[in-house]
Scaffold this motif. Structure first.
Motif, mmCIF file in Angstrom:
data_model
loop_
_atom_site.group_PDB
_atom_site.id
_atom_site.type_symbol
_atom_site.label_atom_id
_atom_site.label_comp_id
_atom_site.label_asym_id
_atom_site.label_seq_id
_atom_site.Cartn_x
_atom_site.Cartn_y
_atom_site.Cartn_z
ATOM 1 N N PHE A 1 -10.094 2.406 5.983
ATOM 2 C CA PHE A 1 -10.689 2.596 4.453
ATOM 3 C C PHE A 1 -11.696 3.693 4.693
ATOM 4 O O PHE A 1 -11.780 4.607 3.851
ATOM 5 C CB PHE A 1 -11.039 1.345 3.885
ATOM 6 C CG PHE A 1 -11.519 1.175 2.297
ATOM 7 C CD1 PHE A 1 -12.822 1.306 2.190
ATOM 8 C CD2 PHE A 1 -10.683 1.309 1.562
ATOM 9 C CE1 PHE A 1 -13.048 1.330 1.032
ATOM 10 C CE2 PHE A 1 -10.840 1.542 0.211
ATOM 11 C CZ PHE A 1 -12.226 1.393 -0.066
ATOM 12 N N LYS B 1 0.237 4.336 4.805
ATOM 13 C CA LYS B 1 -1.243 4.026 4.535
ATOM 14 C C LYS B 1 -2.273 3.859 5.764
ATOM 15 O O LYS B 1 -3.274 3.623 5.998
ATOM 16 C CB LYS B 1 -1.454 2.826 3.748
ATOM 17 C CG LYS B 1 -1.540 3.415 2.327
ATOM 18 C CD LYS B 1 -2.203 2.459 1.402
ATOM 19 C CE LYS B 1 -2.583 3.340 0.215
ATOM 20 N NZ LYS B 1 -3.924 2.595 -0.958
ATOM 21 N N LYS B 2 -1.402 3.478 6.993
ATOM 22 C CA LYS B 2 -1.975 3.237 8.454
ATOM 23 C C LYS B 2 -2.425 4.713 8.799
ATOM 24 O O LYS B 2 -1.835 5.605 8.987
ATOM 25 C CB LYS B 2 -0.656 2.557 9.201
ATOM 26 C CG LYS B 2 -0.438 1.454 8.586
ATOM 27 C CD LYS B 2 -1.139 0.128 9.105
ATOM 28 C CE LYS B 2 -0.918 -1.027 8.322
ATOM 29 N NZ LYS B 2 0.266 -1.525 8.079
ATOM 30 N N TYR C 1 -7.795 -2.288 8.661
ATOM 31 C CA TYR C 1 -7.849 -1.903 7.291
ATOM 32 C C TYR C 1 -9.199 -1.447 6.876
ATOM 33 O O TYR C 1 -9.192 -0.537 6.164
ATOM 34 C CB TYR C 1 -7.418 -3.093 6.411
ATOM 35 C CG TYR C 1 -7.442 -2.787 5.010
ATOM 36 C CD1 TYR C 1 -8.423 -3.056 4.088
ATOM 37 C CD2 TYR C 1 -6.239 -2.211 4.422
ATOM 38 C CE1 TYR C 1 -8.375 -2.692 2.975
ATOM 39 C CE2 TYR C 1 -6.399 -1.900 2.980
ATOM 40 C CZ TYR C 1 -7.300 -2.248 2.152
ATOM 41 O OH TYR C 1 -7.362 -2.094 0.959
ATOM 42 N N ASP D 1 -5.732 -6.864 11.845
ATOM 43 C CA ASP D 1 -5.048 -6.561 10.416
ATOM 44 C C ASP D 1 -6.612 -6.099 9.576
ATOM 45 O O ASP D 1 -6.539 -5.149 8.942
ATOM 46 C CB ASP D 1 -4.923 -7.913 9.704
ATOM 47 C CG ASP D 1 -3.212 -7.739 9.721
ATOM 48 O OD1 ASP D 1 -2.422 -8.829 9.122
ATOM 49 O OD2 ASP D 1 -2.601 -6.750 10.045
ATOM 50 N N PRO E 1 0.837 -1.098 -0.126
ATOM 51 C CA PRO E 1 0.109 -0.034 -0.015
ATOM 52 C C PRO E 1 0.745 1.360 0.094
ATOM 53 O O PRO E 1 0.344 2.411 0.314
ATOM 54 C CB PRO E 1 -0.839 -0.187 1.281
ATOM 55 C CG PRO E 1 -0.123 -1.006 2.276
ATOM 56 C CD PRO E 1 0.603 -2.008 1.237
ATOM 57 N N GLY F 1 -7.910 3.935 12.123
ATOM 58 C CA GLY F 1 -7.958 2.543 11.682
ATOM 59 C C GLY F 1 -7.471 1.856 12.897
ATOM 60 O O GLY F 1 -7.783 0.566 13.332
#
Lengths: 470, 405
Positions: A262, A275-276, A258, A254, A14, A280
């Motif tokens: 998202f 992307k983290k 995600y 996980d 990602p 999240g």
């Protein structure tokens, strides 16, 4: 060499990193320090023809990452756009992996153990392969042989230390196995020494540094993969629930992190993995705790999951039958006042294990991701996109298991510190190995202790003639 | 830097004369590392001459070669005398010496890593290395040494908790260090930082585990500590002597000064030395008995009934071995270098002795077994008790008469 460096310039899957470092000498993005060091290294090594160096023309063409998606899937999804296609592939593979997991659980602890071992071997293989590629050490003499040889020695050592206790009755029957288990430390150390001497003898004049690097790389890899996998197996033998709940917590974390990221993700969490997001992270934390709580509740009911695994010589297989310990018996807890009002109940009955599961899930959500960050940093450092291409859409086995590693150690430490007492069969084994005089002394101590506690009914004679301690 | 590398790469037998080391380096073809280190060598000061002024003046008339011999010799004697003093002072001091040696070795190897990777500027790194050293030491202390200090530990409440939950606490501390490492990853230095992380862990693996195995051996009985270490030292010395006087065939390309004659001569001399030393030491209780912590006197005692291993027994001598081998060796040998240079041969030895003891000599610790037994569930306790009872009865150790005595 340059090609390798340039290849996965961005980070893991990602990764939304900036452009990959274009040419050496330019400080744009990437690891400036490593570029200049490698410059020096290569220039110097070029002069001496060391294997470290390769001119551009010598670099073997690294093939683009193979697309291992099966043809069927490709055809089925040919209609969708590329983005959704990726989602579907990942989704289908996830479902496949999860069902495979369930299937193996159904087949029993022995199969699980084999699964853990094969994952360990594959992870080891992946990391070693990365080392080879980074250092171009395919030509080094003996090296692959030695790495696999060390893997074998360390596995043998750990088997003797831990698993053999569980197979004690099986081992007792075979004479050679007994010998192998009883002296496993000595034999595995001798084997290791042989490997060590081979390494020293295999040092080739121009490749000393490389060979030492690979030696150290192998050892660190062994430390990470083999010790953890054996801790996993030990947890497994404690009771399948100690294996299932932690692993599923990590997987759940996980997935939910995600999903939360998202849908709600906004604030980045750490530079390593752009992307983290914090949303999240926190959302994943709460959902994992709840998931762990529920999973613990569901699994605690079945003896199959809760009982320590034992090898019964009569049926010649593993059985999980026992009297569930107090951890797995329903108990009533009185609720604190604020929960009383919310749930409108005085007490709630749950398994004590569920409280432990909260600790396990918390660890999985808070520290597990650090394992992921570590792996991301590692991939970033060595400019690779994925560890390997074993699983379409997901990368290598290591990519799936990077968060699990710290978890396995934590569960093991947790169990040994707070849950498990010593293993009775091991205590008995050790007792039987002692000198007869020592055994007799211990016998007398135990007898007095048990009689005092009322566990052992005193015989008539000992009531009349009290036992004297010699 | 070149000098440092040479010292670490060589075994401690060859004299560290600069000219020789340079030519050795060229012969070995470690040119890649050399040239790189030459670049760095500009910034490194030449190795300081640590010889005290006294010695310098006393030996000023002798030629340079013999002067070197004398310096080495005197220092060797000093180290051996120091060793004897420490033995005299007892196991506790020995343990502390082992710890100091461990820390110094760790420091030396880490410093080499820094020099190799120019990583002085990396954030947090030195702190993290020392922090990990602390965690791993704490973990090993909890695993092994607290068994021996058991009574002392039980008395003090904080010590008891630290020891009982040592695994959890040391793991938590290690995790904190791990998270700090991950958070300290700086964009441009990833690879370097991972290298240093790996370097630290391998160093910990080598240095700390071995030193704790040494302490473990020590607690078995000082003889298990002294005889192996002296054997390695003796082998060093004897191989050097034999090589010096009879050496002709080179042994291995890595160390061109080692010879087969030295190797084989050293082997036989060491075996003989070990036999004689064990003979001498087995007579004394203070070397032979396991170290125990005495609760009342609040100190370590080495007092026991020597086990079967340390009692004289009759063996038949095979006809071949008829003569007594005379042995003598002069007291001059290897000297300078870091602590690591002195102890590099020792490391494998410590592990070997520990594995040897665990496999062939030592049984489980009875008091520890009783403790473990007492923590089991009643039904498990009963099961074990009954099994032990039937086992003893089978062996004839337990009859109805002895039961009721």
């Amino acid at each position: 060499m340059w090609e390798l460096r340039h290849r996965g310039g961005g980070g893991p899957g990602p990764g939304g990193e900036a452009a990959s470092p274009p040419r050496e000498g330019e400080a744009a993005g990437g690891d400036h320090e490593t570029e200049s060091t490698s410059d020096k290294e290569t220039d110097i090594d070029d002069r001496y023809g060391d294997l470290d160096s390769r001119t551009d023309s010598d670099i073997p063409e690294i093939p683009p990452s193979l697309d291992r998606t099966p043809e069927i899937l490709k055809k089925a999804l040919s209609g969708l756009s590329s983005r959704w296609k990726n989602w579907w592939i990942r989704g289908i593979l996830t479902l496949t992996m999860i069902s495979l997991f369930f299937l193996i659980i159904y087949m029993g602890s022995f199969m699980l153990m084999l699964l853990v071992l094969s994952i360990q071997v594959k992870c080891f293989h992946e990391i070693i392969t990365i080392g080879y590629r980074v250092y171009h050490s395919y030509d080094l003499p003996w090296f692959r042989t030695l790495s696999w040889y060390f893997l074998l020695c360390v596995n043998y050592f750990f088997y003797g230390e831990t698993v053999a206790d569980y197979f004690a009755t099986f081992v007792q029957r075979e004479e050679q196995l007994q010998f192998l288990i009883r002296y496993h430390r000595f034999i595995s150390f001798a084997l290791y020494l042989a490997g060590f001497c081979m390494f020293v003898l295999s040092l080739v004049k121009k490749h000393y540094r490389l060979q030492f690097y690979m030696f150290a790389w192998t050892h660190v890899t062994l430390l990470i993969t083999v010790t953890q996998s054996h801790l996993v197996i030990q947890n497994l033998f404690e009771g399948m629930i100690w294996f299932l709940v932690p692993i599923s917590s990590v997987i759940c974390n996980d997935i939910t992190a995600y999903i939360f990221g998202f849908f709600f993700g906004r604030t980045p969490l750490i530079k390593l993995s752009p992307k983290k997001t914090w949303e999240g992270f926190i959302g994943g934390f709460f959902s994992t705790v709840i998931f762990g709580f529920i999973a613990a509740y569901v699994l605690s009911k079945y003896q199959y999951f809760v009982c320590p695994v034992e090898y019964r010589s009569d049926v010649n297989s593993f059985v999980t039958e026992c009297e569930p310990s107090e951890l797995f018996q329903l108990q009533s807890y009185s609720l604190p006042p604020f929960l009383k009002a919310v749930l409108r109940r005085e007490t709630v009955s749950m398994y004590p294990f569920q409280i432990h599961s909260i600790a396990l899930s918390t660890f999985a959500s808070l520290i597990g991701p650090f394992g992921g960050f570590f792996a991301s940093g590692f991939k970033r450092a060595f400019k690779i996109k994925d560890f390997a291409n074993t699983i379409p859409g997901h990368g290598g086995i290591m990519d799936r298991f990077d968060c699990q590693y710290l978890m396995a150690t934590f569960v093991h430490v947790y169990i040994t510190s707070f849950i498990r007492g010593p293993n009775p069969s091991k205590v008995l084994q050790q007792l039987l190995v002692l000198q007869p005089e020592q055994q007799l002394n211990i016998y007398k101590t135990l007898k007095t202790h048990l009689t005092e506690k009322g566990i052992l009914q005193p015989t008539l004679k000992s009531l009349i003639f009290p036992i004297e301690d010699e | 830097m070149t000098e440092l590398r040479q010292r670490v790469a060589r075994e401690p037998e060859a004299p560290p004369e600069d000219k020789e080391s340079e030519s050795e380096a060229k012969a070995d073809g470690e040119t890649a590392s050399d040239s790189e280190s030459r670049v760095e060598a500009v910034t490194q000061p030449p190795s300081a001459d640590d010889t005290p002024e006294v010695l310098n003046r006393a030996l000023s008339n002798l030629s340079s070669r013999w002067k070197n011999w004398w310096v080495r010799g005197i220092l060797t004697l000093a180290m051996i005398a120091f060793f004897f003093i420490i033995i005299y002072l007892g196991p506790m001091v020995l343990m502390m010496i082992v710890m100091c040696v461990q820390i110094k070795c760790f420091h030396e190897i880490i410093t080499i890593g820094y020099n190799v990777y120019h990583s002085y500027d990396l954030p947090w790194f030195r702190t993290l290395s020392w922090y990990f050293l602390l965690c791993v030491n704490y973990f090993f202390y909890g695993e092994t040494v607290t068994d021996y200090f058991f009574t002392l530990v039980q008395r003090e409440e904080p010590l008891r908790i630290l020891s009982k939950y040592h695994r959890f606490i040391s793991f938590t501390l290690y995790l904190t260090g791990f998270c700090m490492f991950v958070l300290s990853l700086v964009k441009k230095h990833y690879r370097l930082q991972f290298y240093m992380f790996g370097w630290t862990h391998v160093t910990l693996l080598i240095v700390v585990t071995q030193s704790h195995l040494v302490i473990h051996n020590l607690f078995e009985g000082m003889i298990w500590f002294i005889v192996p270490i002296s054997c390695v030292i003796c082998n060093d010395i004897m191989a050097y002597m034999f090589g010096f006087f009879f050496g002709r065939t080179p042994l291995i390309k890595l160390s061109p000064k080692k010879t087969w004659e030295g190797f084989i001569g050293g082997f036989f001399a060491t075996v003989v030395f070990g036999l004689l030393l064990s003979y001498v030491m087995s007579g004394y209780r203070c070397f032979v008995c396991p170290v125990e912590y005495n609760n009342d006197t609040n100190s370590f005692t080495v007092d026991c009934e020597p086990s079967g291993l340390f009692r004289l027994q009759e063996y038949n001598i095979p006809g071949v071995i008829q003569s007594i081998i005379g042995w003598d060796f002069a007291n001059t040998i290897p000297g300078h270098g870091g602590i690591m240079d002195r102890f590099d041969c020792q490391y494998l030895m410590a592990t070997f002795v520990n594995v040897y003891i665990a496999s062939f000599i030592r049984g489980p610790n009875p008091s520890k077994l009783v403790q473990q037994f007492l923590t089991l569930r009643p039904d498990q306790q009963l099961h074990i008790f009954n099994t032990l009872k039937s086992h003893l009865t089978d062996k004839g150790m337990l009859t109805a008469a002895t039961e009721d005595k």
